[in-house]
Design a protein around this motif. Sequence first.
Motif, PDB file in Angstrom:
ATOM      1  N   PRO A   1      63.801  37.971  22.176  1.00  0.00           N
ATOM      2  CA  PRO A   1      64.543  36.981  22.965  1.00  0.00           C
ATOM      3  C   PRO A   1      63.775  35.676  23.199  1.00  0.00           C
ATOM      4  CG  PRO A   1      64.686  39.132  23.998  1.00  0.00           C
ATOM      5  CD  PRO A   1      63.689  39.237  22.889  1.00  0.00           C
ATOM      6  N   HIS A   2      62.459  35.729  23.172  1.00  0.00           N
ATOM      7  CA  HIS A   2      61.655  34.521  23.364  1.00  0.00           C
ATOM      8  C   HIS A   2      61.688  33.617  22.140  1.00  0.00           C
ATOM      9  CE1 HIS A   2      60.106  36.182  27.056  1.00  0.00           C
ATOM     10  NE2 HIS A   2      59.764  37.278  26.403  1.00  0.00           N
ATOM     11  N   ALA A   3      62.088  34.165  21.000  1.00  0.00           N
ATOM     12  CA  ALA A   3      62.089  33.413  19.743  1.00  0.00           C
ATOM     13  C   ALA A   3      63.493  33.212  19.190  1.00  0.00           C
ATOM     14  CB  ALA A   3      61.226  34.140  18.721  1.00  0.00           C
ATOM     15  N   SER A   4      64.501  33.294  20.045  1.00  0.00           N
ATOM     16  CA  SER A   4      65.908  33.115  19.667  1.00  0.00           C
ATOM     17  C   SER A   4      66.404  34.174  18.687  1.00  0.00           C
ATOM     18  CB  SER A   4      66.147  31.715  19.092  1.00  0.00           C
ATOM     19  OG  SER A   4      65.906  30.739  20.059  1.00  0.00           O
ATOM     20  N   TYR A   5      65.855  35.355  18.775  1.00  0.00           N
ATOM     21  CA  TYR A   5      66.360  36.501  18.023  1.00  0.00           C
ATOM     22  C   TYR A   5      66.971  37.491  19.010  1.00  0.00           C
ATOM     23  CZ  TYR A   5      64.492  35.464  13.396  1.00  0.00           C
ATOM     24  OH  TYR A   5      64.262  34.912  12.167  1.00  0.00           O
ATOM     25  N   ARG A   6      67.685  38.466  18.496  1.00  0.00           N
ATOM     26  CA  ARG A   6      68.268  39.509  19.333  1.00  0.00           C
ATOM     27  C   ARG A   6      67.373  40.738  19.299  1.00  0.00           C
ATOM     28  NH1 ARG A   6      72.711  37.937  15.567  1.00  0.00           N
ATOM     29  NH2 ARG A   6      71.360  39.266  14.366  1.00  0.00           N
ATOM     30  N   ARG A   7      67.408  41.505  20.365  1.00  0.00           N
ATOM     31  CA  ARG A   7      66.598  42.727  20.419  1.00  0.00           C
ATOM     32  C   ARG A   7      66.971  43.696  19.301  1.00  0.00           C
ATOM     33  NH1 ARG A   7      63.551  42.814  25.015  1.00  0.00           N
ATOM     34  NH2 ARG A   7      64.343  41.587  26.763  1.00  0.00           N
ATOM     35  N   ARG A   8      68.221  43.720  18.914  1.00  0.00           N
ATOM     36  CA  ARG A   8      68.647  44.653  17.873  1.00  0.00           C
ATOM     37  C   ARG A   8      68.074  44.308  16.503  1.00  0.00           C
ATOM     38  NH1 ARG A   8      74.487  42.431  18.464  1.00  0.00           N
ATOM     39  NH2 ARG A   8      74.463  40.756  16.953  1.00  0.00           N
ATOM     40  N   ASP A   9      67.491  43.110  16.357  1.00  0.00           N
ATOM     41  CA  ASP A   9      66.855  42.767  15.088  1.00  0.00           C
ATOM     42  C   ASP A   9      65.621  43.632  14.826  1.00  0.00           C
ATOM     43  OD1 ASP A   9      68.723  40.833  14.369  1.00  0.00           O
ATOM     44  OD2 ASP A   9      67.676  39.264  15.479  1.00  0.00           O
ATOM     45  N   ALA A  10      65.149  44.330  15.838  1.00  0.00           N
ATOM     46  CA  ALA A  10      64.030  45.267  15.637  1.00  0.00           C
ATOM     47  C   ALA A  10      64.430  46.422  14.731  1.00  0.00           C
ATOM     48  CB  ALA A  10      63.549  45.795  16.986  1.00  0.00           C
ATOM     49  N   LEU A  11      65.727  46.683  14.618  1.00  0.00           N
ATOM     50  CA  LEU A  11      66.185  47.771  13.748  1.00  0.00           C
ATOM     51  C   LEU A  11      65.924  47.485  12.272  1.00  0.00           C
ATOM     52  CD1 LEU A  11      69.524  48.676  15.542  1.00  0.00           C
ATOM     53  CD2 LEU A  11      67.357  49.920  15.600  1.00  0.00           C
ATOM     54  N   TRP A  12      65.652  46.227  11.927  1.00  0.00           N
ATOM     55  CA  TRP A  12      65.319  45.899  10.537  1.00  0.00           C
ATOM     56  C   TRP A  12      64.033  46.584  10.083  1.00  0.00           C
ATOM     57  CZ3 TRP A  12      68.449  44.232   7.024  1.00  0.00           C
ATOM     58  CH2 TRP A  12      69.571  43.480   7.391  1.00  0.00           C
ATOM     59  N   TRP A  13      63.199  47.046  11.020  1.00  0.00           N
ATOM     60  CA  TRP A  13      61.994  47.786  10.641  1.00  0.00           C
ATOM     61  C   TRP A  13      62.349  49.099   9.944  1.00  0.00           C
ATOM     62  CZ3 TRP A  13      57.086  46.397  10.200  1.00  0.00           C
ATOM     63  CH2 TRP A  13      56.674  45.242  10.858  1.00  0.00           C
ATOM     64  N   LEU A  14      63.531  49.629  10.209  1.00  0.00           N
ATOM     65  CA  LEU A  14      63.945  50.860   9.545  1.00  0.00           C
ATOM     66  C   LEU A  14      64.152  50.646   8.048  1.00  0.00           C
ATOM     67  CD1 LEU A  14      66.459  52.159  12.216  1.00  0.00           C
ATOM     68  CD2 LEU A  14      64.169  53.053  11.731  1.00  0.00           C
ATOM     69  N   VAL A  15      64.433  49.403   7.656  1.00  0.00           N
ATOM     70  CA  VAL A  15      64.617  49.068   6.245  1.00  0.00           C
ATOM     71  C   VAL A  15      63.274  48.796   5.582  1.00  0.00           C
ATOM     72  CG1 VAL A  15      65.723  47.443   4.654  1.00  0.00           C
ATOM     73  CG2 VAL A  15      66.906  48.147   6.730  1.00  0.00           C
ATOM     74  N   GLY A  16      62.340  48.211   6.322  1.00  0.00           N
ATOM     75  CA  GLY A  16      61.015  47.936   5.769  1.00  0.00           C
ATOM     76  C   GLY A  16      60.686  46.463   5.752  1.00  0.00           C
ATOM     77  N   GLY A  17      60.738  45.859   4.583  1.00  0.00           N
ATOM     78  CA  GLY A  17      60.334  44.468   4.380  1.00  0.00           C
ATOM     79  C   GLY A  17      61.000  43.456   5.300  1.00  0.00           C
ATOM     80  N   PRO A  18      62.314  43.529   5.502  1.00  0.00           N
ATOM     81  CA  PRO A  18      62.940  42.557   6.403  1.00  0.00           C
ATOM     82  C   PRO A  18      62.400  42.621   7.826  1.00  0.00           C
ATOM     83  CG  PRO A  18      64.616  43.614   5.067  1.00  0.00           C
ATOM     84  CD  PRO A  18      63.325  44.333   4.804  1.00  0.00           C
ATOM     85  N   GLY A  19      62.022  43.797   8.287  1.00  0.00           N
ATOM     86  CA  GLY A  19      61.451  43.930   9.628  1.00  0.00           C
ATOM     87  C   GLY A  19      60.138  43.188   9.751  1.00  0.00           C
ATOM     88  N   LEU A  20      59.284  43.309   8.743  1.00  0.00           N
ATOM     89  CA  LEU A  20      58.011  42.594   8.757  1.00  0.00           C
ATOM     90  C   LEU A  20      58.241  41.089   8.703  1.00  0.00           C
ATOM     91  CD1 LEU A  20      54.933  42.633   8.729  1.00  0.00           C
ATOM     92  CD2 LEU A  20      55.038  42.820   6.241  1.00  0.00           C
ATOM     93  N   TYR A  21      59.168  40.654   7.859  1.00  0.00           N
ATOM     94  CA  TYR A  21      59.470  39.225   7.766  1.00  0.00           C
ATOM     95  C   TYR A  21      59.974  38.677   9.110  1.00  0.00           C
ATOM     96  CZ  TYR A  21      61.779  34.869   6.646  1.00  0.00           C
ATOM     97  OH  TYR A  21      62.177  33.559   6.662  1.00  0.00           O
TER      98      TYR A  21
END
Length: 132
Positions: free
Chosen positions: A66-86
């Motif tokens: 939320p401090h960087a204009s993203y949503r908390r649910r964007d953390a779920l991208w870590w389940l995919v791998g590369g997009p989470g790190l990006y």
Amino acid sequence: MPVDPLSSRPPLRRAPRTFIAALLVVGVVVPSIIIRELIEGVMGTGPFADLGWIAVPMAATAWLAPHASYRRRDALWWLVGGPGLYIFIVIAWRVAFLPYRDWPPRPDEASRVRWLRDHQQAGLWYRPGAAR
């Protein structure tokens, strides 16, 4: 109206911002690798070790998003791998620059930020109290 003491601090230049962002990324990824190795040492390889290695980055992404204009649910991208790190690298880059912002605010944030117009900080957004 309360005075924000951080407004007198100039924005960080590229080198200190890169250093802070790198510290954030390393500070999240290295403990997650250690956790994975500990789980593998005790229980062996498997899905529990895989989930253990992404638990710390997911929590950090959800907390900082939320401090960087993203949503908390964007953390779920870590389940995919590369997009989470990006996404976490982008979040770390943005958080390192707070309270200034070089990205446009989302529509729900627009009322809390202001566009800076002075000659040294032209083109940046500022959110009072963002770095507290």
